[in-house]
Design a protein around this motif. Structure first.
Motif, PDB file in Angstrom:
ATOM      1  N   LEU A   1       6.085 -35.345  67.317  1.00  0.00           N
ATOM      2  CA  LEU A   1       6.111 -36.610  66.456  1.00  0.00           C
ATOM      3  C   LEU A   1       6.812 -36.767  65.370  1.00  0.00           C
ATOM      4  CD1 LEU A   1       1.893 -37.072  66.457  1.00  0.00           C
ATOM      5  CD2 LEU A   1       3.693 -38.462  67.899  1.00  0.00           C
TER       6      LEU A   1
ATOM      7  N   TYR B   1      10.218 -32.041  66.401  1.00  0.00           N
ATOM      8  CA  TYR B   1       8.470 -32.090  66.699  1.00  0.00           C
ATOM      9  C   TYR B   1       8.153 -33.294  67.630  1.00  0.00           C
ATOM     10  CZ  TYR B   1       7.860 -29.574  62.072  1.00  0.00           C
ATOM     11  OH  TYR B   1       7.760 -28.958  61.016  1.00  0.00           O
TER      12      TYR B   1
ATOM     13  N   ASN C   1       1.635 -35.772  72.617  1.00  0.00           N
ATOM     14  CA  ASN C   1       1.796 -36.115  71.088  1.00  0.00           C
ATOM     15  C   ASN C   1       0.895 -37.113  70.612  1.00  0.00           C
ATOM     16  OD1 ASN C   1       3.927 -33.686  70.410  1.00  0.00           O
ATOM     17  ND2 ASN C   1       4.666 -34.634  72.453  1.00  0.00           N
TER      18      ASN C   1
ATOM     19  N   MET D   1       0.562 -32.521  68.185  1.00  0.00           N
ATOM     20  CA  MET D   1       2.281 -32.610  68.487  1.00  0.00           C
ATOM     21  C   MET D   1       2.696 -31.178  68.954  1.00  0.00           C
ATOM     22  SD  MET D   1       4.274 -32.916  64.902  1.00  0.00           S
ATOM     23  CE  MET D   1       3.164 -33.790  63.608  1.00  0.00           C
TER      24      MET D   1
END
Ligand code: K7E
Ligand code: CUA
Ligand code: CA
Length: 639
Positions: A558, A556, A536, A549
């Motif tokens: 990020l 997620y 990420n 990501m």
């Protein structure tokens, strides 16, 4: 155009009752009132030969056969063209439940088709178009049987042909056909396998079409095209006289036939109906390949595609006169006949494929000697389909009916025998274009289901505004009599569909990590030293920013990333969920960005971060109880 449906009932012998009385539709009748309003005046015979009681009984049992209970799976996949919506739809048959939509020539907000980098790469230079007009979906074949690998479809609006991978049900190639306008008819080589996608360019244009000569009709023509199904490059083009409408290929791999409604090369409607006869043009594939091999071709403009001349007098083609303005062209599944549907003539012309060798060798005085039958079926025959038991089913647009007829008997009648080859006429609601029987374009035609794609639904559904849906009707053809079992409203405009046995299609349930569909993203990640499955990270490359990501429900990799105003941002998301059906989405609010990321897929999208401030992104495919919480922030610093 009301009352077109109120055709009267039972006629014991359809042949005596009116077809010959009405004969050809005069040009004036069609232009004056239009084919659609004209039919109101032209009802008065037709309907089923069955008694109402037996019809009702047949409909009841057919209904039971068509019923697919909740949780049960359908027996057939149906692939529907989405017409000028530009997409392809997947239906289960006989339930007629819509299973999936495959965006192709359109932009789709749910999957991000037309927005993601992966889809733009497939769309190529034609990504600038967001519209399309899909008519003819066809599944690739090996030895005349569906092999379930690809589905091909035309785009009349922007002169393209697309290929859909049936394992992932995504479009993987789109080709713009050069030197021509409006790809309409499309069929595949059936034998030995689908090496070529054959497609017709409908409109006659100046050649070259660069503005130097737009008046001299002598220099106007159109072309028949063969696309290499493996590479999706245009293999060759054949110049023809007249224009090209629909097409089909034979079961030897040698011949392809196309209808022409504009032998006149007329610019106006009335011009296109001047000739009493137009024609079917037959292409000799081995001869075309040999001509190209021998270097007997030219190229046009910048396109490298070899172009051969197939106009009258050429050894590559033959022109078989048929009654005026024919439309559909269908090969019978026994491989014996090409059938040209009359449209303005009440007939279907039956061409014997085993006579074509002799035709090409000049053994007939008259090209029409290859026609072995020309049954009169009713008004406005557009398309014919087959049950594999010797019967044909022809849509009658103006009569709003499907005529079931016996091929062998129609041939005997042509030879002078008195035989009633019409077995049944079934009213459909209303004005059918294509019809399609299960597996009919392959050797396996099984005569179970018939789908009739009606252009008008009128009173069949709750009104939904001036724009009406079409009506796709499902008909049981497994017995002696056709029985209507289902009305299915559909949105603009499924011209055609194809029914394939469910075991012939083998879709994946989750993506394979080495799928070529997102190979470019994998390659870019490699250059950036990124492992898509775990990393990420934000990589800056001048004013280009690549945001990598992962996504695992419901987060997620990020939840925040930082860029500068004016940066060109590419977000790559890799869905690391392994669970079937757990697709994530990515939507950047107020940026026109949204896409699908299904299990084990990588998707990417590029946009400009033009506005400083905080911009939320969120998952827009429901994936988890905490799906609403699956979100993050893009922080855009002032430039
Ligand atoms: Cu008849 Cu485009 Cu196949 Cu419509 S076409 S009906
Ligand atoms: Cu992830 Cu919804
Ligand atoms: Ca014509």
């Amino acid at each position: 155009m009301k009352d077109a449906d109120k055709s009267s009932h039972t006629t014991p012998d359809a042949r005596d009752s009116g077809i010959s009385r009405r004969g050809f539709l005069g040009g004036a009748a069609v232009t004056g009132v239009s084919a659609v309003t004209g039919m109101a005046a032209m009802t008065g015979f037709g309907s089923s030969i069955m008694s109402p009681e037996s019809w009702a009984a047949a409909a009841k049992t057919a209904h039971q056969k068509a019923s697919v209970e909740p949780g049960e799976l359908d027996e057939y996949y149906g692939f529907w063209s989405g017409g000028h919506s530009g997409e392809v739809r997947v239906l289960g048959v006989p339930s007629m439940r819509e299973l999936m939509r495959i965006p192709v020539f359109n932009v789709d907000s749910a999957t991000g088709w037309g927005l993601t980098n992966e889809s733009k790469q497939v769309l190529g230079e034609s990504a600038r178009f967001s519209n399309g007009d899909a008519h003819h979906p066809h599944v690739s074949m090996t030895d005349g049987r569906y092999d379930g690998k690809y589905l091909f479809i035309n785009d009349k609006a922007n002169t393209r042909v697309a290929r859909i991978r049936l394992d992932i049900m995504k479009c993987d190639k789109i080709t713009t056909i050069p030197n021509v306008q409006a790809i309409h008819g499309l069929r595949l080589q059936k034998v030995p396998r689908t090496k070529y996608v054959f497609c017709n360019a409908e409109f006659v244009i100046p050649q070259p079409n660069d503005g130097t000569d737009m008046e001299n009709l002598e220099n106007h023509y159109t072309m028949f095209n063969a696309v290499d199904a493996d590479t999706m490059e245009v293999a060759w083009q054949v110049i023809v006289d007249g224009n090209l409408d629909n097409t089909d290929a034979d079961y030897t791999g040698k011949y392809v036939a196309s209808t022409c409604y504009n032998s006149e090369k007329g610019l106006l409607l009335t011009d296109t109906m001047r000739n009493e006869r137009d024609w079917v043009v037959v292409f000799n594939v081995p001869r075309i390949e040999a001509a190209i091999q021998a270097g007997n071709f030219k190229t046009i403009g910048d396109a490298k595609t070899p172009v051969v001349d197939g106009r009258h007098g050429s050894e590559l083609t033959r022109y078989i006169p048929v009654p005026k303005n024919p439309h559909g062209l269908n090969t019978s599944p026994d491989g014996k006949y090409f059938m040209a549907n009359g449209k303005l003539s009440p007939t279907v012309s039956i061409i014997a494929i085993d006579k074509l060798d002799d035709l090409f060798d000049g053994k007939f005085k008259d090209e029409r000697d290859v026609i072995v039958g020309e049954p009169e079926l009713g008004l406005g025959p557009l398309h014919t389909t087959f049950d594999g038991r010797g019967f044909a089913y022809t849509t009658l647009f103006i009569d709003s009916q499907v005529a079931k007829w016996n091929i062998a008997e129609a041939i005997r009648a042509y030879n002078g025998e008195k035989v009633n080859y019409i077995k049944q006429k079934l009213d459909v609601q209303y004005q059918p274009g294509h019809n399609h029987a299960s597996l009919t374009e392959s050797r396996d035609a099984d005569g179970k289901w018939l789908v009739v794609l009606c252009k008008f639904s009128k009173d069949r559904f709750l009104p939904a505004g001036p724009l009406h849906p079409e009506n796709d009707q499902l008909i049981d053809i497994s017995g002696d009599e056709m029985a209507l079992v289902h009305d299915g409203p559909t949105y603009a405009e499924p011209h055609d569909c194809i029914l394939v046995r469910r075991d012939q299609i083998r879709p994946l349930k989750i993506w394979s990590r080495d799928d070529p569909f997102f190979a470019s993203a994998v390659a870019q990640a490699k250059k950036d030293g990124i492992t898509l499955e775990t990393d990420n990270k934000v990589i800056r490359d001048g004013n280009k920013v690549r945001v990598y990501m992962t996504s695992v429900a419901p987060i997620y990799g990020l939840t925040e990333f930082r860029v500068k105003q004016g940066d060109e941002v590419t977000v790559y998301i890799t869905n690391m969920d392994m669970v079937e059906d757990v697709s994530h989405g990515f939507c950047m609010v107020n940026h026109g960005v949204s896409m699908e990321i299904s299990p084990q897929q990588t998707s990417s999208v590029t946009f400009v971060a033009s506005e400083p401030g905080v911009h939320w992104y969120y998952c827009n495919w429901f994936c988890h109880a905490l799906h609403m919480e699956m979100r993050g922030r893009m922080i855009v610093e002032k430039a």
